[in-house]
Design a protein around this motif. Sequence first.
Motif, PDB file in Angstrom:
ATOM      1  N   THR A 316      -0.162  -1.888   0.500  1.00  0.00           N
ATOM      2  CA  THR A 316      -0.882  -0.778   1.147  1.00  0.00           C
ATOM      3  C   THR A 316      -1.404  -1.158   2.529  1.00  0.00           C
ATOM      4  OG1 THR A 316      -2.853  -1.437  -0.104  1.00  0.00           O
ATOM      5  CG2 THR A 316      -1.519   0.368  -1.005  1.00  0.00           C
ATOM      6  N   TYR A 317      -1.075  -2.374   2.992  1.00  0.00           N
ATOM      7  CA  TYR A 317      -1.321  -2.715   4.399  1.00  0.00           C
ATOM      8  C   TYR A 317      -0.182  -2.176   5.252  1.00  0.00           C
ATOM      9  CZ  TYR A 317      -5.216  -5.915   3.413  1.00  0.00           C
ATOM     10  OH  TYR A 317      -6.426  -6.452   3.052  1.00  0.00           O
ATOM     11  N   LEU A 318       1.014  -2.193   4.687  1.00  0.00           N
ATOM     12  CA  LEU A 318       2.193  -1.765   5.436  1.00  0.00           C
ATOM     13  C   LEU A 318       2.502  -0.288   5.246  1.00  0.00           C
ATOM     14  CD1 LEU A 318       4.608  -4.782   4.722  1.00  0.00           C
ATOM     15  CD2 LEU A 318       3.087  -4.440   6.692  1.00  0.00           C
ATOM     16  N   HIS A 319       2.095   0.278   4.125  1.00  0.00           N
ATOM     17  CA  HIS A 319       2.459   1.659   3.805  1.00  0.00           C
ATOM     18  C   HIS A 319       1.199   2.499   3.572  1.00  0.00           C
ATOM     19  CE1 HIS A 319       6.639   0.374   3.274  1.00  0.00           C
ATOM     20  NE2 HIS A 319       6.159  -0.658   2.589  1.00  0.00           N
ATOM     21  N   LYS A 320       1.189   3.687   4.173  1.00  0.00           N
ATOM     22  CA  LYS A 320       0.055   4.584   4.006  1.00  0.00           C
ATOM     23  C   LYS A 320       0.121   5.289   2.647  1.00  0.00           C
ATOM     24  CE  LYS A 320      -0.450   5.637   8.946  1.00  0.00           C
ATOM     25  NZ  LYS A 320      -0.446   6.716   9.969  1.00  0.00           N
ATOM     26  N   GLY A 321      -1.012   5.771   2.224  1.00  0.00           N
ATOM     27  CA  GLY A 321      -1.074   6.527   0.981  1.00  0.00           C
ATOM     28  C   GLY A 321      -1.086   5.635  -0.245  1.00  0.00           C
ATOM     29  N   LEU A 322      -0.878   6.271  -1.371  1.00  0.00           N
ATOM     30  CA  LEU A 322      -0.889   5.550  -2.641  1.00  0.00           C
ATOM     31  C   LEU A 322       0.399   4.764  -2.842  1.00  0.00           C
ATOM     32  CD1 LEU A 322      -2.259   8.417  -4.948  1.00  0.00           C
ATOM     33  CD2 LEU A 322      -3.553   6.425  -4.133  1.00  0.00           C
ATOM     34  N   PRO A 323       0.331   3.668  -3.599  1.00  0.00           N
ATOM     35  CA  PRO A 323       1.573   2.962  -3.952  1.00  0.00           C
ATOM     36  C   PRO A 323       2.411   3.828  -4.881  1.00  0.00           C
ATOM     37  CG  PRO A 323      -0.321   2.024  -5.120  1.00  0.00           C
ATOM     38  CD  PRO A 323      -0.871   3.001  -4.130  1.00  0.00           C
ATOM     39  N   PRO A 324       3.650   3.443  -5.138  1.00  0.00           N
ATOM     40  CA  PRO A 324       4.550   4.302  -5.923  1.00  0.00           C
ATOM     41  C   PRO A 324       4.177   4.458  -7.390  1.00  0.00           C
ATOM     42  CG  PRO A 324       5.608   2.209  -5.373  1.00  0.00           C
ATOM     43  CD  PRO A 324       4.349   2.254  -4.592  1.00  0.00           C
ATOM     44  N   GLY A 325       3.251   3.666  -7.877  1.00  0.00           N
ATOM     45  CA  GLY A 325       2.863   3.775  -9.282  1.00  0.00           C
ATOM     46  C   GLY A 325       1.607   2.968  -9.554  1.00  0.00           C
ATOM     47  N   PRO A 326       1.078   3.035 -10.777  1.00  0.00           N
ATOM     48  CA  PRO A 326      -0.124   2.294 -11.135  1.00  0.00           C
ATOM     49  C   PRO A 326       0.077   0.782 -11.013  1.00  0.00           C
ATOM     50  CG  PRO A 326       0.394   3.964 -12.777  1.00  0.00           C
ATOM     51  CD  PRO A 326       1.591   3.855 -11.898  1.00  0.00           C
TER      52      PRO A 326
END
Length: 385
Positions: A316-326
Amino acid sequence: MSDLDLFSDPSGGGGRSRGERPVRRDRRRVRKRQRRRRNGRAAALFAMAFIVAIFGTGGVLGVAWLDSRMHPPDYSGGGGGNVTVQIKDGDGGYVIAAALEQHDVVKSSRAFIKVYGKETKAGSIQPGFYRMRLKMSSSSAMALLLDTKSRADNQITIFEGLRTSEIFDKLSKKTGIPLRNFQAAEAKPQGLGLPAYAKGLEGYLFPGRYDLNPNGSAREILKQMVDRFNQEAEKIDLEGKAKQGNMRPAELITMASLIQSEGGKPGDLAKISRVIRNRMEQGIPLQFDSSVLYALKKRTLNVRNHDTQYPSPYNTYLHKGLPPGPISSPGADSIEAAASPKNGTWLYFIAVDPTNKRTEFTADYQEFLRLKKQFNRWQQQNPGN
């Protein structure tokens, strides 16, 4: 003088005297009374015959039924063989009795209920799986249920925030089931009861205390945990709350898993939920160490700059929003916090004292940097943590 002379006509006319009619009437009354007596005796005899007929056939069954109620059928002795019976949390005497009869431990549930009602320690029977014998007397069955040695030592507590891989490891060590069996079930989760929105087991093995069937397979144990998730989800109306928050259920569980992994105290959870929403609304990456560590398959508080560059959709440093799953299994409190964030403008939080689970929140970046120095001092004072 004959009897007839007594009733002869005094005038010599040969006619009947007036006294003859009352006598005949009296005789008729006598005959009627006799007929009524005969009819009454016949009716009584018929009624008796009817009763005899009833008790001569169904009456035997009635007596047997009454005897069965007063003296329900029961086995004698301590029984033989082995069978596992589960007593669930909250099960009372009637439920326990039915389970024992179903598994042929006791001959009748009524016999066990009689023993259960007289046993002062019956309320101390603990939930779990019991190693029982077949065809036991009810008193022997009760004695075995009260003996802690007969209860399988297969109780386990799965804490909130554990990853699926960590849960598998604990379950394998507790049950002796090979780790690969749990991994195989994860690879083919069909039939485990996962909700339609779940992409896999991660996040859907509900944390809590479990009584594991000593004869159960890896799939049966995992299904037990998924079933518990489904029960909790229905209890808190997870899908309804996700809809209220403009989220899909899977997103709500993913957010709850982040909150669970980052939270220190229960009071922090709803604040972390607000930070997540505030950052997402402003297009700021979440920058959660917990998601990076999930991608790295590590557990540490010492996250380096090069770790934050690890190429993964969970970074989540490289990608905005929530990760793809729990990234973990959230508990009910974290799910509730994800659905109901606390009001606030916070954009940052940091655990300045992990030992005492002290977390500070702020909306100011400079304040965040100052708080980060406090965390760095804690790291220096607690090397190895």
